[in-house]
Design an enzyme around this catalytic site. Structure first.
Site, PDB file in Angstrom:
ATOM      1  N   GLU A 168       0.799  -1.240   0.000  1.00  0.00           N
ATOM      2  CA  GLU A 168       0.000   0.000   0.000  1.00  0.00           C
ATOM      3  C   GLU A 168       0.829   1.287   0.000  1.00  0.00           C
ATOM      4  O   GLU A 168       0.628   2.165   0.827  1.00  0.00           O
ATOM      5  CB  GLU A 168      -0.960  -0.029   1.200  1.00  0.00           C
ATOM      6  N   GLU A 273      -6.192 -10.546  -1.331  1.00  0.00           N
ATOM      7  CA  GLU A 273      -6.980 -10.358  -0.096  1.00  0.00           C
ATOM      8  C   GLU A 273      -8.472 -10.338  -0.444  1.00  0.00           C
ATOM      9  O   GLU A 273      -9.221  -9.470  -0.001  1.00  0.00           O
ATOM     10  CB  GLU A 273      -6.572  -9.057   0.606  1.00  0.00           C
TER      11      GLU A 273
HETATM   12  O1  9MR Z   1      -7.423  -8.236   8.440  1.00  0.00           O
HETATM   13  C1  9MR Z   1      -6.554  -7.390   9.131  1.00  0.00           C
HETATM   14  C2  9MR Z   1      -7.204  -6.899  10.398  1.00  0.00           C
HETATM   15  O2  9MR Z   1      -7.395  -7.968  11.304  1.00  0.00           O
HETATM   16  C3  9MR Z   1      -6.372  -5.807  11.029  1.00  0.00           C
HETATM   17  O3  9MR Z   1      -7.062  -5.260  12.123  1.00  0.00           O
HETATM   18  C4  9MR Z   1      -6.073  -4.749  10.005  1.00  0.00           C
HETATM   19  C5  9MR Z   1      -5.220  -3.660  10.571  1.00  0.00           C
HETATM   20  O4  9MR Z   1      -4.663  -2.875   9.576  1.00  0.00           O
HETATM   21  O5  9MR Z   1      -5.406  -5.320   8.907  1.00  0.00           O
HETATM   22  C6  9MR Z   1      -6.189  -6.227   8.234  1.00  0.00           C
HETATM   23  O6  9MR Z   1      -5.512  -6.696   7.094  1.00  0.00           O
HETATM   24  C7  9MR Z   1      -5.151  -5.708   6.121  1.00  0.00           C
HETATM   25  C8  9MR Z   1      -3.996  -6.242   5.349  1.00  0.00           C
HETATM   26  O7  9MR Z   1      -2.952  -6.585   6.213  1.00  0.00           O
HETATM   27  C9  9MR Z   1      -3.502  -5.225   4.318  1.00  0.00           C
HETATM   28  N1  9MR Z   1      -4.579  -4.814   3.466  1.00  0.00           N
HETATM   29  C10 9MR Z   1      -5.779  -4.365   4.112  1.00  0.00           C
HETATM   30  C11 9MR Z   1      -6.259  -5.412   5.103  1.00  0.00           C
HETATM   31  C12 9MR Z   1      -7.517  -4.957   5.731  1.00  0.00           C
HETATM   32  O8  9MR Z   1      -7.275  -3.800   6.520  1.00  0.00           O
END
Ligand code: 9MR
Length: 378
Positions: A168, A273
């Protein structure tokens, strides 16, 4: 002493009995071997992966763990390898959950993904600043990045097959995100991270990963990143399209255009994802950034007990649209990973509005495969 002939007859009887037993067993055995699974179905077109949480990996959720092992041939850790978790202090790593994760993937012969090495979010608080909270110098940040990347990748060398090296780094308009990494090092932080990663494990696949990749301006940003990495003289294997989808977008056409544009780089592509939220997405929000948090209201949580059949039907139709496109482009798409095993375990229940009941994954809250999921097992 027993008569030789009798013994032979006895042996024949035993052999015949065993053959009958085996024949009787055969249909059951066959059933077991050919039982439909995602890995035996769509998992033959590309890796079919799932984001796993620590409860599934450490045995607390043993039902979830068994389902993952049975259905998927790739995994990614939802949180435990992010810098704030795995490297909470400059001189302290916490390997507990990450080790359990990698052990699980190794044990089940999966294509194991590391997520993610350099990301502005869930960033360890020490990473980019000094004791007084001021930005460190470019030189110090480079040293810290190199040590972080090298230490983690070396520990899992040969067992983690591919890494989200940078996550990102772009805004939706294609410009670089003004993160701490960008503020201190400029755009060089991206190719520099890839160089460190390649040096740490030359055999690992290395990815750039981002959300909202259906936006053409963001695709151009990704193309610029790939070019900058190649010009730096270091390899990139693939581009990850996160694909957090909603009922009103992106369209299948947008997804297909993104696949065509991004694959023009020569990189392989991954849907990294995937989830499809079945409930309303606030109009003033976008992407997947957790800095956005919508105000709870019942209109954003319309199905707290069950998804009505009519909505489930629309959800399935959208799922089919996305997965048909992925399958049509299996020459460039090497993996599709779903972000969360079950609806109950999905982050979409709490984002972009917390405290909702969403239906965004392939398995329901009782770990049962949805009707659409069963079609992917063929
Ligand atoms: O699924 C993840 C969630 O449990 C966390 O709280 C969150 C914090 O940023 O991150 C989520 O996963 C992210 C992923 O690592 C990167 N892309 C976006 C995802 C959703 O936020």
């Amino acid at each position: 002493m027993r008569n030789y002939k009798t013994l032979n007859v006895g042996r024949s009887v035993i052999a015949l009995t065993m053959a009958c037993v085996l024949m009787a067993c055969a249909p059951n055995e066959k059933k077991q071997v050919t039982e439909p699974t995602l890995r035996a179905g769509i998992g033959q077109d590309f890796f079919i992966g799932v984001a796993v949480n620590s409860d599934q990996m450490n045995g607390t959720d043993s039902v979830g763990a068994a389902l993952i092992a049975k259905q998927f041939n790739s995994i990614v850790p939802e949180n435990c390898m992010k810098s704030e978790s795995i490297h909470p202090e400059e001189n302290r790593y916490d390997w507990t959950d990450a080790d359990a994760y990698v052990d699980f993937g190794t044990k089940h012969h999966m294509f194991v993904i590391g997520h993610c090495l350099i990301w502005h979010s869930q960033l360890a608080s020490w990473f980019c600043v000094d004791d007084k909270g001021n930005n460190v110098s470019p030189k110090v940040l480079k040293q810290r990045m190199k040590k972080h990347i090298t230490t983690i990748m070396t520990r899992y060398k040969g067992r983690v097959n591919g890494w989200d090296v940078v996550n990102e780094a772009l805004l939706d308009n294609g410009a670089y995100r003004p993160s701490k990494f960008y503020e201190i090092l400029g755009a060089e932080f991206i190719p520099y991270a890839f160089k460190c990663a390649h040096e740490a494990d030359p055999d690992a696949e290395l990815y750039y990963n981002d959300y909202s990749m259906h936006i053409p301006a963001k695709q151009q940003g990704a193309l610029r990143i790939v070019k900058s990495i190649k010009e730096y003289g270091t390899p990139i294997t693939g581009i990850g399209m996160q694909s957090h989808c909603n009922m009103d977008g992106p369209s299948v056409t947008e997804v297909e255009e993104a696949i065509k544009t991004l694959s023009s780089t020569g990189c392989s592509l991954m849907v990294t994802e995937f989830d499809l939220s079945a409930i309303p997405f606030p109009k003033d929000m976008s992407g997947a950034g957790i800095e956005q948090a919508g105000q709870y209201s019942e209109i954003y949580n319309p199905y707290p007990t069950a998804l009505p059949d009519s909505v489930a039907q629309q959800w399935e139709t959208r799922m089919k649209g996305y997965f048909d496109v992925y399958r049509q482009h299996k020459d460039v798409i090497k993996r599709v990973t779903v972000w969360g095993l079950t609806d109950g375990a999905s982050w979409r229940n709490d984002w972009p509005v917390a405290g909702r009941t969403d239906y965004a994954t392939l398995f329901d809250r009782t770990y049962k495969a949805k009707t659409f999921t069963q079609t992917l097992m063929k």
